[in-house]
Design a protein around this motif. Structure first.
Motif, PDB file in Angstrom:
ATOM      1  N   SER A   1       0.865  -1.262   0.087  1.00 35.52           N
ATOM      2  CA  SER A   1       0.199  -0.085   0.089  1.00 35.52           C
ATOM      3  C   SER A   1       0.844   1.236   0.097  1.00 35.52           C
ATOM      4  O   SER A   1       0.704   2.092   0.871  1.00 35.52           O
ATOM      5  N   PHE A   2       1.724   1.452  -1.340  1.00 33.75           N
ATOM      6  CA  PHE A   2       2.449   2.501  -1.145  1.00 33.75           C
ATOM      7  C   PHE A   2       2.425   2.952  -2.647  1.00 33.75           C
ATOM      8  O   PHE A   2       2.258   1.948  -3.499  1.00 33.75           O
ATOM      9  N   PRO A   3       3.050   4.033  -3.116  1.00 36.96           N
ATOM     10  CA  PRO A   3       3.016   4.276  -4.712  1.00 36.96           C
ATOM     11  C   PRO A   3       3.950   3.550  -5.265  1.00 36.96           C
ATOM     12  O   PRO A   3       5.209   3.501  -4.679  1.00 36.96           O
TER      13      PRO A   3
ATOM     14  N   LYS B   1       3.066   7.799   4.726  1.00 38.88           N
ATOM     15  CA  LYS B   1       2.643   7.394   6.177  1.00 38.88           C
ATOM     16  C   LYS B   1       3.795   7.246   7.057  1.00 38.88           C
ATOM     17  O   LYS B   1       3.771   6.511   8.127  1.00 38.88           O
TER      18      LYS B   1
ATOM     19  N   ASN C   1      -2.142  -2.479  -5.185  1.00 36.50           N
ATOM     20  CA  ASN C   1      -2.235  -1.431  -4.030  1.00 36.50           C
ATOM     21  C   ASN C   1      -3.619  -1.735  -3.374  1.00 36.50           C
ATOM     22  O   ASN C   1      -4.534  -2.524  -3.708  1.00 36.50           O
ATOM     23  N   ASP C   2      -3.692  -1.358  -2.208  1.00 32.43           N
ATOM     24  CA  ASP C   2      -5.018  -1.796  -1.240  1.00 32.43           C
ATOM     25  C   ASP C   2      -5.983  -1.079  -1.800  1.00 32.43           C
ATOM     26  O   ASP C   2      -7.310  -1.780  -1.610  1.00 32.43           O
ATOM     27  N   THR C   3      -6.059   0.005  -2.479  1.00 34.79           N
ATOM     28  CA  THR C   3      -7.391   0.582  -2.842  1.00 34.79           C
ATOM     29  C   THR C   3      -7.807  -0.224  -4.146  1.00 34.79           C
ATOM     30  O   THR C   3      -9.180  -0.768  -4.197  1.00 34.79           O
TER      31      THR C   3
ATOM     32  N   ILE D   1      -9.376   4.007   0.417  1.00 36.07           N
ATOM     33  CA  ILE D   1      -8.778   3.599   1.751  1.00 36.07           C
ATOM     34  C   ILE D   1      -9.117   4.883   2.678  1.00 36.07           C
ATOM     35  O   ILE D   1      -8.355   5.870   2.270  1.00 36.07           O
TER      36      ILE D   1
ATOM     37  N   GLY E   1      -3.627   5.361   5.964  1.00 33.44           N
ATOM     38  CA  GLY E   1      -3.444   6.535   4.824  1.00 33.44           C
ATOM     39  C   GLY E   1      -4.677   6.660   4.141  1.00 33.44           C
ATOM     40  O   GLY E   1      -5.725   6.131   4.564  1.00 33.44           O
ATOM     41  N   HIS E   2      -4.411   7.357   2.967  1.00 38.90           N
ATOM     42  CA  HIS E   2      -5.678   7.564   2.248  1.00 38.90           C
ATOM     43  C   HIS E   2      -5.262   7.666   0.938  1.00 38.90           C
ATOM     44  O   HIS E   2      -4.330   8.177   0.506  1.00 38.90           O
ATOM     45  N   ASN E   3      -6.334   7.002  -0.043  1.00 43.55           N
ATOM     46  CA  ASN E   3      -5.773   7.157  -1.465  1.00 43.55           C
ATOM     47  C   ASN E   3      -7.342   6.404  -2.051  1.00 43.55           C
ATOM     48  O   ASN E   3      -8.215   5.832  -1.474  1.00 43.55           O
TER      49      ASN E   3
ATOM     50  N   GLU F   1      -3.189   7.443  -6.413  1.00 43.46           N
ATOM     51  CA  GLU F   1      -2.649   8.089  -5.299  1.00 43.46           C
ATOM     52  C   GLU F   1      -3.100   9.670  -4.971  1.00 43.46           C
ATOM     53  O   GLU F   1      -2.347  10.469  -4.912  1.00 43.46           O
TER      54      GLU F   1
ATOM     55  N   GLN G   1       1.820  14.328   0.038  1.00 42.60           N
ATOM     56  CA  GLN G   1       0.973  13.773   0.538  1.00 42.60           C
ATOM     57  C   GLN G   1      -0.085  14.782   1.374  1.00 42.60           C
ATOM     58  O   GLN G   1      -0.277  14.445   2.348  1.00 42.60           O
TER      59      GLN G   1
ATOM     60  N   GLU H   1      -3.679  13.579   2.243  1.00 47.08           N
ATOM     61  CA  GLU H   1      -3.411  12.540   3.323  1.00 47.08           C
ATOM     62  C   GLU H   1      -3.371  13.020   4.622  1.00 47.08           C
ATOM     63  O   GLU H   1      -3.826  12.509   5.574  1.00 47.08           O
TER      64      GLU H   1
END
Ligand code: BGC
Length: 453
Positions: free
Chosen positions: A146-148, A164, A199-201, A220, A224-226, A246, A272, A275
């Motif tokens: 879960s990161f770019p 994050k 990615n988690d999204t 999400i 974090g937020h995305n 992202e 971010q 975020e």
């Protein structure tokens, strides 16, 4: 009421009113943010430099017929979750086994700090996987990271940069799947085959779309937020592709002094920005800064200020989970909040108005977070279907959405406010653990396409 107390209350009321003004996102501001977000999406899709990276995932939504047993590793928040998941078709998913382990244990280990390396971090992930499978088992693995990341294929992702406040060394710029594969080999797990990284999204959207044909946005709202969505006309692909926006990096937003202060002291200032206003990793710190300001202006905790020990003077002494506790404190005397203050600030007898001030500030911040997220969803919807002729489902996972009292309802209200008479076309629904389940779905899609080769 004694004169001094009355004066103080007036000061506190004025202080809260000022906070209300600077943390309120108005209706017109939401529309403006939605518009700017939409334009930034277009710029990102066209490959222009800007806040939105618009990263293709090499995946479309599932057919719903994907079946089988898969391993999923969900990494990128507070805990790493490893699950053995059975996909049974048409939205039916069974989690056979699951373990969740924190990435840091104060005094014992911290895989998110710069003292740890990517090799050590992935070694730790492989150990968790070993705890779930039997030696010699052969299972395809889907990995939620879960990161770019720059996706080079469905199974090759290079970490662009940590977010994050993660700082693990020797990982940025590395091939994530390679790091995992090497760690699995070192652990002797030769039959565990990473086949997809997402990615988690994207995982959240896949999990929702497995049983809901209208799901086309995944988001999400957690540590974090995305957000991601199913792009109908991607520039370099034939047919729809899920794009990881992202969106946490979006920055065309009305910032106040607290936002700027938080950003200045973050690991990556200037990055971010959204975020830092929306996610659980930062909301507590933002609230602490607002509370500290009131204390320093002499309108809060004056009776106690001499002997306060931690909060609000100590950085990061308030987390989003504590804000949830305050928001959910329905007791007459806000006794839960009082107990928290006693434990975390050494404060014995705060005034009732002071306790309710904390609740008010927590509510201002979560409401702003929900309204900002909603405005960006409206930007995405504009790209998907400007007149909202079709139904859409936005699937949301993450602790803020799931656990913070008021967040989900403010998100819905804000969307209703923005979309007005077309709002009924849009369903927002929780996708609990969607990001991990989505990894299993991605693994099933990857395994099926391997078989076709
Ligand atoms: C990351 C995103 C991720 C989000 C939610 C952000 O910090 O950049 O890739 O989707 O957190 O976990």
């Amino acid at each position: 009421m004694k004169e001094r107390e009355l004066k103080k209350n007036n000061g506190l009321d004025a202080g809260l009113r000022a906070l209300h003004d600077i943390f309120t996102v108005t209706g017109p501001q939401m529309l403006d943010i939605a518009e700017k977000f939409y334009e930034a999406m277009l710029a990102g899709l066209a490959g222009q430099k800007g806040p939105l990276k618009m990263l293709p995932s090499f995946l479309s939504v599932p057919t719903g017929k994907e079946c089988g047993v898969f391993l999923s590793v969900d990494f990128g928040g507070t805990n790493v979750r490893v699950s053995l998941i059975e996909l049974r078709g048409n939205g039916r998913i069974t989690v056979i086994k699951k373990i969740s382990t924190p990435l840091k244990e104060p005094g014992r280990y911290d895989y998110t700090s710069s003292a740890a390396t990517g090799r050590e971090l992935f070694g730790f992930l492989a150990e968790q996987i070993a705890g779930l499978v039997r030696p010699g088992e052969n299972i395809p693995l889907g990995h939620t990271f879960s990161f770019p990341t720059e996706m080079r294929s469905l199974n090759q992702a290079v970490l662009i940069g940590w977010t994050k406040e993660f700082k693990t060394g020797m990982t940025e710029g590395r091939d994530i799947t390679l790091l995992l594969r090497e760690a699995l080999q070192r652990q002797g797990l030769h039959g565990i085959r990473p086949v997809a990284v997402i990615n988690d999204t994207v995982g959240t959207l896949l999990a929702a779309a497995y049983g809901d044909p209208h799901a086309d946005i995944g988001s999400i709202c957690g540590t974090g937020h995305n957000t991601c969505y199913l792009e109908p006309r991607p520039p370099h692909h034939n047919g729809p592709v899920i794009i990881n926006i992202e969106s946490g990096n979006f920055d065309m937003l009305p910032l106040n002094d607290f936002d700027r202060q938080l950003d200045r002291h973050s690991e990556k200032p200037g990055e971010q920005v959204l975020e830092k206003m929306v996610s659980g990793r930062y909301l507590g710190e933002l609230m602490r800064l607002a509370v500290l300001d009131l204390v320093q202006k002499g309108c809060l905790f004056q009776k106690n200020s001499g002997n306060i020990t931690g909060f609000p003077f100590k950085n990061n002494s308030l987390g989003a989970e504590h804000m949830s506790l305050m928001l959910g404190d329905g007791s007459d005397g806000l006794t839960g909040t009082a107990a928290w203050l006693k434990e975390h600030a050494g404060m014995r007898d705060p005034l009732p108005v002071e306790l309710s001030a904390l609740k008010t500030i927590a509510s201002l911040l979560t409401t702003r977070a929900a309204r900002l997220a909603a405005a960006t969803y409206a930007g995405v919807l504009r790209r998907l279907d400007p007149f909202l002729k079709l139904p859409h489902t936005i699937a949301v996972d993450g602790s803020l959405y799931e656990k913070t009292p008021g967040f989900a309802s403010h998100l819905r209200l804000a969307l209703d406010e923005i979309l007005r008479e077309r709002a009924g076309q849009v369903t927002v629904k929780p996708a609990k653990d969607g990001s991990g389940m989505g990894a299993a779905i991605a693994a099933a899609i990857a395994a099926a396409s391997e078989e076709m080769l």
